[in-house]
Design a protein around this motif. Structure first.
Motif, mmCIF file in Angstrom:
data_model
loop_
_atom_site.group_PDB
_atom_site.id
_atom_site.type_symbol
_atom_site.label_atom_id
_atom_site.label_comp_id
_atom_site.label_asym_id
_atom_site.label_seq_id
_atom_site.Cartn_x
_atom_site.Cartn_y
_atom_site.Cartn_z
ATOM 1 N N ARG A 35 0.806 -1.211 -0.060
ATOM 2 C CA ARG A 35 -0.085 -0.163 -0.082
ATOM 3 C C ARG A 35 0.906 1.239 -0.035
ATOM 4 N N SER A 36 0.631 2.072 -0.894
ATOM 5 C CA SER A 36 1.196 3.256 -1.074
ATOM 6 C C SER A 36 0.471 4.728 -1.377
ATOM 7 N N SER A 37 0.874 5.831 -0.953
ATOM 8 C CA SER A 37 0.250 7.086 -1.295
ATOM 9 C C SER A 37 1.560 8.102 -1.659
ATOM 10 N N GLN A 38 1.171 8.784 -2.714
ATOM 11 C CA GLN A 38 2.399 9.634 -3.146
ATOM 12 C C GLN A 38 1.494 11.091 -3.641
ATOM 13 N N SER A 39 1.893 12.025 -2.829
ATOM 14 C CA SER A 39 1.497 13.433 -3.214
ATOM 15 C C SER A 39 2.490 14.174 -4.054
ATOM 16 N N ILE A 40 1.797 14.736 -5.192
ATOM 17 C CA ILE A 40 2.447 15.607 -5.960
ATOM 18 C C ILE A 40 1.814 17.113 -6.193
ATOM 19 N N ASP A 41 2.193 17.857 -5.291
ATOM 20 C CA ASP A 41 1.830 19.276 -5.290
ATOM 21 C C ASP A 41 2.977 20.169 -5.695
ATOM 22 N N MET A 42 2.878 20.842 -6.720
ATOM 23 C CA MET A 42 3.868 21.748 -7.441
ATOM 24 C C MET A 42 3.418 23.046 -8.092
ATOM 25 N N ASP A 43 4.075 23.781 -8.232
ATOM 26 C CA ASP A 43 3.845 25.122 -9.013
ATOM 27 C C ASP A 43 4.922 25.266 -9.903
ATOM 28 N N TRP A 44 4.770 25.478 -11.187
ATOM 29 C CA TRP A 44 5.784 25.710 -12.157
ATOM 30 C C TRP A 44 5.883 27.567 -12.449
ATOM 31 N N LEU A 45 6.667 28.011 -11.947
ATOM 32 C CA LEU A 45 6.577 29.576 -11.865
ATOM 33 C C LEU A 45 7.730 30.155 -12.676
ATOM 34 N N TRP A 46 8.025 29.725 -13.947
ATOM 35 C CA TRP A 46 9.136 29.971 -14.846
ATOM 36 C C TRP A 46 9.115 31.903 -15.162
#
Length: 781
Positions: free
Chosen positions: A400-411
């Motif tokens: 059992r696994s969980s993975q958060s991907i919370d990201m902002d691209w601010l180029w």
């Protein structure tokens, strides 16, 4: 070697000789000989692994046995620590798994399984597993090492100590801290930070319980493609440094380019610190337990939870040109380019500036990693039975696994001179003398990419994966099979960017860059809500012909779920559901057969392999999607030899890879996947006489193609890394390591896929580091 115990991606444990998987183990002493400047440089000494370690401390592209790298990271390969993934997905955009791990003195050995049962004993890892196994303190002792760069600026300290606390309690603690400019001239302290890791193990009459923790907080420069000079023809090019800029020993990072004003992920004001580079911050805790339950049953559980966040910020060269041409492209005819800062601030940029006469159009890849937190738990129940005249081992597991991907691209986009020693920012003035930039800033967004890529996403991925395995052993024969069912769910939301006009500086005047402000379009946030599932299996056998020879074979099928790279593309419907299941999961079919042989001082392993891969992906730098199928076949050979004071280990892999289908670019069918060389090789030899030990590590490849259309050739290279050590006492040793002693200009990737023949072309590419030398003083106790 053949008697090494295999504990990675297999059921139970067996020696390499009796295992039906391809496995390589590097102990701490072997890693020391490699003179690695990053964790990925360790991986390139594993047969079958292609590790393009040109990104700095992290952000390497890692592939196995011809499985493609159509974007970046380690898509089909999982990097683990003590049997659990560092991140569930190894190719998260700007969050590759190798960014979030560091090799230091707490690592006892590195074990890599290619193909085989990796498909069924780990999720999202059909190509294989690389497992960093930490010291537990079961053996009393430790080390303290101080390393200093000779011709580059780095100072690093590593320590580790472990040992018994009571008769049944032992532990280990260690880590590293380092500071310096890094392997290339940056003009500021580009690397600073460290890691501490500890574990405590309690042994019982029927098992053990281990608790562990790690804290990583490190900053390191990430090297992205930058200008390189190429002459000759597509089939016979000459790659090399530009006058005034050598991409292998210098970088466009600069003391004059350290901040980037703009907007944050909430569209509020911010000033970004470019010195953050690749900045992982990880706090993790784990529990591992294994107990004999009686009646032959053994229960083993591994659990880890991690809080992970950070930053990735680095300049990417979107294009180059003369000062006059670039100025005219921004401000119109008659515009001029002037230095925005530095010793020549306010002066015109001359046509032959720095001997190359070039300015770089920079898109600053600037991402806020808000949350990469993850959890993984692997529970196994095993029992042995006597059946059919042999021993049958059964394994039932649940992952059992969980993975958060919370990201902002601010180029943001800037103009910078092409210079290897503190490049200055450049401003543009139109024919009327009106400034068209703000201290080198051209636009608050990816202006040179058509104002794309202002992105914000907050997604969560969960995986439930029951699995089972059977292994039957009778005399010299071992037959095993395993199956796994992965069931995943993705939820969350994502938003793209919108171009607007906004007074970012707050001076009440709208300047030209402020008419090109890209901010997150929260009014059009899109949902993510879809499921996926797939079945993996692996069947293999090993037959020991005699005490020194064994043969094995295996057939496997495994999958890799696609994560954040599906966002912003056609795969996600307006409802958040997936358009089709093929986009959600890429499957890999593999077949392998091999032999292992030992005769006195010689050990030889040879494995033939065939892999068929389907892949859907997205590449951020080129803004392109891929949907193709591949086939790779070949053979990998490992060799070990020891006689007297001489010791050698090495390997060579031959791969013939082909694109067998391409739904978006059918003209590529029949071509070789980009950056896949026919031959990849590595070897380490040393000789010890008395207190002195000398040797060298060699890694290299033959030619490959820069892109899938197979026009421009990337030349092969050979990197030689000599080392020498002297034992001052039984416990104190002085070591000299030189990485890339011949200063080979080795290119690993190119944004462009062709050149104009017999002219000087300026391409954007990544190279391995040039020559760096370091000296270490190590005390073992």
């Amino acid at each position: 070697m053949v008697d090494e115990i295999v504990v990675t991606a297999v059921s139970g444990s067996s020696t390499t000789l009796r295992s039906s998987v391809s496995v390589t183990t590097l102990n701490a002493e072997a890693v020391e000989d490699l003179a690695p400047r990053s964790t990925a440089e360790i991986f390139r000494s594993i047969p079958g692994i292609r590790s393009e370690s040109s990104g700095g401390e992290g952000n390497a592209n890692i592939a196995v046995r011809g499985l493609p790298i159509s974007t970046g990271g380690a898509k089909f390969l999982q990097i683990q620590e003590d049997g659990l993934p560092i991140l569930e997905f190894g190719d998260i955009a700007f969050g590759n798994a190798d960014i979030f791990t560091r090799y230091d003195a707490t690592i006892a050995r590195v074990q890599a399984v290619r193909g085989g049962s990796a498909s069924t004993f780990a999720s999202n890892s059909p190509g294989g597993v690389i497992n960093l196994i930490t010291a537990t303190g079961a053996q009393d002792g430790g080390s303290l090492t101080l390393t200093r760069g000779i011709d580059f600026d780095t100072t690093r300290g590593d320590f580790q100590y472990g040992g018994p606390i009571t008769d049944s309690l032992y532990g280990s603690v260690g880590g590293f801290y380092r500071s310096g400019e890094g392997a290339r001239d940056a003009g500021y302290t580009g690397e600073s930070g460290g890691q501490i890791r500890a574990s405590l193990t309690k042994e019982f009459a029927n098992g053990y319980l281990r608790v562990s923790a790690k804290y990583l907080n490190d900053r390191a420069i990430g090297y992205l493609p930058s200008p390189i000079q190429v002459t000759g023809t597509n089939s016979d090019p000459n790659w090399g440094p530009l006058p005034g800029y050598d991409a292998s020993s210098q970088t466009l990072h600069s003391a004059l380019f350290q901040v980037s004003p703009g907007l944050n992920g909430d569209n509020g004001p911010r000033v970004s610190d470019i010195k953050d580079g690749m900045h992982p911050e990880v706090l993790s805790a784990g529990i591992e337990a294994s107990f004999d339950l009686g009646s032959g049953w053994t229960l083993t559980d591994r659990f880890r939870i991690a809080s992970a966040s950070g930053r990735f910020v680095s300049p990417f060269t979107a294009g180059t040109g003369s000062p006059s041409a670039i100025a005219a492209g921004i401000g119109g005819a008659g515009s001029t380019a002037r230095y925005a800062n530095g010793a020549n601030a306010g002066q015109l940029v001359p046509a032959n500036a720095n001997g190359n006469g070039l300015l770089a159009q920079i898109v600053l890849f600037d991402t806020e990693i808000n949350d990469f937190g993850n959890m993984a738990n692997d529970l196994k129940l095993e029992r042995e039975f006597q059946a059919g005249g042999g021993t049958l081992t059964t394994t039932f597991g649940y992952y059992r696994s969980s993975q958060s991907i919370d990201m902002d691209w601010l180029w943001n986009s800037f103009l910078l001179e092409v210079k290897g020693d503190n490049a200055a920012l450049v401003d543009v003035f139109n024919a009327g003398g009106v400034k068209q930039t703000q201290n080198g800033l051209v636009g608050y967004g990816a202006t040179f990419f058509g104002n794309c890529c202002r992105r914000s996403y907050d997604t969560d991925y969960t995986i439930d994966a029951p699995y089972a395995a059977l292994s039957w052993e009778s005399g010299d024969l071992i037959v095993d099979g395993s199956i796994r069912f992965d069931n995943g769910k993705a939820t969350g939301s994502f938003a793209d960017g919108i171009v607007t006009t906004r007074d970012i500086s707050g001076d009440g005047i709208i300047q030209r860059p402020e008419t090109q402000v890209t901010q997150i379009d929260f009014a059009n946030t899109k949902p993510v809500d879809y499921d996926w599932n797939y079945v993996s299996y692996s069947v293999g056998a090993n037959y020991q012909l005699n005490a020194d020879t064994a043969a094995f074979g295996r057939a496997s099928r495994g999958g890799r779920a696609n994560a954040d790279r599906l966002l912003f593309g056609p795969a996600i419907l307006a409802s958040g559901n997936i358009r089709n299941s093929d986009a959600a999961v890429d499957m890999v079919d593999q077949y392998e057969a091999g032999v292992r042989y030992r005769n006195g001082a010689v050990q030889l392993f040879a494995t033939a392999f065939l892999a068929k891969t389907e892949e859907t992906n997205f590449e951020a730098t080129s803004q392109t999607f891929t949907d193709a199928e591949y086939e790779a076949k070949g053979i990998e050979v490992e060799a070990f030899y020891r006689s007297g004071g001489f010791d050698f280990s090495g390997g060579v892999t031959y791969t013939k890879a082909e694109i067998t289908a391409d739904r978006l670019n059918p003209a590529n069918v029949g071509n070789t996947p980009r950056r896949q060389a026919d031959w990849v090789f590595q070897g380490t030899g040393s000789y010890t006489f008395g207190a002195i030990r000398v040797g060298a590590n060699v890694v290299g490849t033959t030619d490959s193609f820069a892109q899938f259309d197979n026009k421009l050739v990337l030349p092969g290279y050979v990197i030689v890394n000599p080392f020498a050590s002297y034992d001052l006492t039984d416990d104190l040793a002085l070591t000299l390591n030189v990485n890339n002693v011949f200063d080979e200009f080795a290119v690993t990737e190119s944004e462009e896929g062709s050149i104009v023949a017999n002219t000087t072309n300026i391409l954007r590419a990544r190279t391995l580091n040039g020559r760096t030398a370091s000296v270490s003083l190590r005390y073992r106790f």
